[in-house]
Design an enzyme around this catalytic site. Structure first.
Site, PDB file in Angstrom:
ATOM      1  N   CYS A  47      65.249  14.026  19.660  1.00  0.00           N
ATOM      2  CA  CYS A  47      66.455  13.929  20.483  1.00  0.00           C
ATOM      3  C   CYS A  47      66.977  12.508  20.656  1.00  0.00           C
ATOM      4  O   CYS A  47      68.190  12.297  20.759  1.00  0.00           O
ATOM      5  CB  CYS A  47      66.193  14.526  21.869  1.00  0.00           C
ATOM      6  N   CYS A  50      70.038  10.768  18.782  1.00  0.00           N
ATOM      7  CA  CYS A  50      71.435  11.062  19.144  1.00  0.00           C
ATOM      8  C   CYS A  50      71.725  10.798  20.623  1.00  0.00           C
ATOM      9  O   CYS A  50      72.789  10.330  20.975  1.00  0.00           O
ATOM     10  CB  CYS A  50      71.767  12.522  18.860  1.00  0.00           C
ATOM     11  N   HIS A  51      70.787  11.166  21.500  1.00  0.00           N
ATOM     12  CA  HIS A  51      71.082  11.097  22.936  1.00  0.00           C
ATOM     13  C   HIS A  51      70.631   9.790  23.568  1.00  0.00           C
ATOM     14  O   HIS A  51      70.974   9.515  24.718  1.00  0.00           O
ATOM     15  CB  HIS A  51      70.422  12.278  23.667  1.00  0.00           C
ATOM     16  N   HIS A 327      76.839   0.512  11.938  1.00  0.00           N
ATOM     17  CA  HIS A 327      75.595   0.888  11.257  1.00  0.00           C
ATOM     18  C   HIS A 327      75.319  -0.053  10.092  1.00  0.00           C
ATOM     19  O   HIS A 327      74.882  -1.165  10.309  1.00  0.00           O
ATOM     20  CB  HIS A 327      75.671   2.359  10.848  1.00  0.00           C
ATOM     21  N   HIS A 369      79.085   5.890   4.896  1.00  0.00           N
ATOM     22  CA  HIS A 369      77.716   5.372   4.806  1.00  0.00           C
ATOM     23  C   HIS A 369      77.590   4.544   3.526  1.00  0.00           C
ATOM     24  O   HIS A 369      77.218   5.068   2.478  1.00  0.00           O
ATOM     25  CB  HIS A 369      76.696   6.521   4.824  1.00  0.00           C
TER      26      HIS A 369
END
Ligand code: DHE
Length: 543
Positions: A47, A50-51, A327, A369
């Site tokens: 998790c 993402c969170h 990124h 990407h």
């Protein structure tokens, strides 16, 4: 937008961090200490990507206890079980979590998040070891291999990096490193590789030694992805930098010994809503050739930091507001512009490293990407830098020549269509007219196990597909083909055939001119190869 399986798989990569203390929160359903510890581990693995570790939300929604307690256990269980079209995976119905685990996670996120330990100068100093002092290292290579054509290849799940002689294809050493090394960068002299593990461990590998080996190591955090060396003239091999996901900071170190000098926190305000973010992770870092600076992507705040390493006691940092979710990225062919993905924002940010300013924010389609991207001359549009994407088949070419081609400078010049989404890396070489595009996370096996190659001089003709996995001739396994990397001469392209830990993997080497199989490196010790970094190309930004 409905998230593709590829996007989810990419973000869901496991992390190694644990050790936070149980926090019992008023209003939250009870949990045993054991359950809490288990849930914490599952949270980090599934998790946190993402969170966020502190659950303030990143690419996933925030999960703070005011929100989760209001939703309640039953609602949360259903969400975790079935997922949502917004991108939440169906952890229960997919079989990844048992019904008990789903219930446990639904209760866990109604408690305050356990804060993982900090990692400051005392911890770094404790972990720092110089195995061979700079003055005791050889003055010349103690072997006949061409240091410039050596490759550092990540053997992800083995916790090793293979140092491979590019000429003979012989593995010179399997170096024990941090866990799941993410990248290796060559130092400016070409004598060292610096590698960083997902667990924040850096290893400095000396390529002059008879058997290239670790001469210094340090752990700079609990979760990390990036490392780089000083590139500015006069600073060759002098300074190293690493960025961490947790704690959110970057560290300036001595390039020869990895002695830590300066830690800088990245906690701060987001560029859009100017709200405080407690865990802005450090993503890509590149060394400027125009100033004694590192260019540091801070993911969640969307700030790009230009960190001047010439005077660390009076550190000057230029902050460029770009866009959140920075990124990966790389240089244009002139070495003046750094092009980098704000991936969840579907943008490419362009930094002018000479003038120290944001040159452009270019809109592209769903989750660019680039890796470091690919530079070539489009016969129609002039010099371009290109990226592929996770969320669609586009290969987007962005003009990089404001002098010669002002009309398309830092605008989308052309879009090619590749095999499909789930692409991570793209590559070419100045001596080649091939443009290689991988698709390791595409759900179709035919696509994930092959690569597309375009002829740069005839881009409209589409691509040829090469069955790289087939050429490796292995047993069963996912065999995802990932990350093209050229040799120094630019006449070979190396691909990883990435399978499971218990399955056979390989490195497949293709002759660039004929596009035919040239060589396969495989065997028991080639475990889960991912990134490959050619010494010469990496340090000279050849891509
Ligand atoms: Fe990467 C580059 C982060 C998943 C292989 N990866 C990078 C960079 C960052 C990053 C910040 C740029 C470093 C730089 O240039 O300084 N990667 C992340 C993640 O956060 C993510 C999404 C999930 C995670 O938890 O790690 C992630 N990456 C992956 C993978 O699943 C890959 C394919 C295999 C693996 O090791 O986990 C993978 N990432 C790579 C590679 C590069 C990279 C090979 C360098 C490419 C290059 O050519 O420079």
């Amino acid at each position: 937008a409905e998230a593709t399986a590829a996007e989810m798989q990419y973000k869901g990569a496991p992390t190694a961090m644990k050790g936070g203390k149980q926090v019992v929160t008023p209003g939250a359903p009870p949990m045993t200490e054991d359950e809490f510890a288990q849930a914490q581990e599952i949270y980090f693995q599934r998790c946190a990507g993402c969170h966020g570790v502190l659950r303030k939300g990143a690419t996933g929604l925030p999960l703070t206890t005011d929100i989760t307690q209001e939703k309640g256990t039953e609602y949360l269980k259903a969400l975790i079980n079935y997922g949502s079209p917004a991108g939440m995976p169906n952890w229960g119905t997919s079989g990844e979590l048992t019904a008990e685990e789903v219930d446990m996670m639904a209760r866990f996120i109604q408690h305050e998040p356990p804060v993982p330990p900090e990692w400051g100068m005392p911890e770094m100093k404790d972990s720092w070891v110089v195995h061979v002092a700079p003055e005791d290292r050889p003055q010349q290579p103690q072997h006949d291999y061409d240091v410039d054509n050596m490759f550092a290849v990540t053997l992800r799940d083995a916790g090793q990096v293979a140092i491979i002689d590019g000429d003979s294809k012989k593995v010179l050493n399997y170096v024990e490193t941090g866990y799941a090394v993410h990248i290796s960068r060559a130092s400016s002299s070409g004598r060292y590789f610096t590698t960083i593990g997902r667990d924040g461990k850096i290893d400095l590998i000396d390529l002059y030694m008879e058997v290239p080996s670790v001469v210094a190591e340090i752990k700079i955090g609990l979760e990390a992805r990036s490392v780089e060396n000083s590139r500015f003239k006069g600073y060759e091999d002098k300074i190293a930098i690493a960025g961490a996901y947790w704690p959110p900071h970057y560290v300036l170190m001595d390039g020869q010994t990895l002695e830590p000098h300066k830690i800088v926190s990245t906690r701060g305000m987001t560029v859009d809503t100017q709200e405080y973010h407690p865990e802005p992770r450090v993503a890509a870092i590149v060394g400027s050739h125009k100033h004694p600076e590192f260019i540091v992507n801070v993911k969640e705040t969307g700030q790009i930091k230009l960190v001047d390493y010439s005077d660390m006691d009076n550190l000057q940092v230029t902050t460029i507001d770009a866009a959140p979710f920075l990124h990966d990225g790389g240089w244009d062919s002139s070495g003046r512009y750094f092009l980098t993905a704000a991936n969840e924002n579907d943008k490419i940010a362009v930094v002018d490293a000479l003038e120290r300013e944001l040159e452009a924010l270019v809109d592209v389609e769903r989750i660019p990407h680039p890796g470091r991207g690919a530079n070539f001359v489009d016969p129609e549009h002039g010099p371009v830098w290109a990226t592929s994407a996770l969320g669609n088949a586009n290969i987007t070419l962005i003009g990089t020549d404001p002098e010669g081609h002002p009309d398309n400078a830092f605008k989308v010049a052309r879009i090619l269509e590749g095999q499909g989404g789930g692409s991570l890396f793209i590559k070419t070489h100045p001596k080649s007219s091939n443009l290689w595009v991988d698709t390791p996370l595409n759900p179709d096996e035919e696509v994930s196990q092959s690569v597309a190659v375009f002829d740069i001089n005839n881009l409209d003709a589409g691509y040829e597909v090469l069955p790289i996995a087939k050429w490796a001739d292995l047993g069963s396994g996912p065999k995802r083909i990932v990350q093209p990397e050229y040799n120094k001469a630019g006449d070979e392209v190396w691909f990883s055939v990435w399978s499971g830990m218990e399955e056979q993997s390989a490195i497949v080497i293709v002759d660039d001119k004929t596009r035919k199989l040239k060589h396969v490196i495989k065997g028991e010790k080639i475990v889960t190869p991912t990134g490959k970094f050619n010494n010469y190309n990496t340090r000279n930004e050849v891509y």
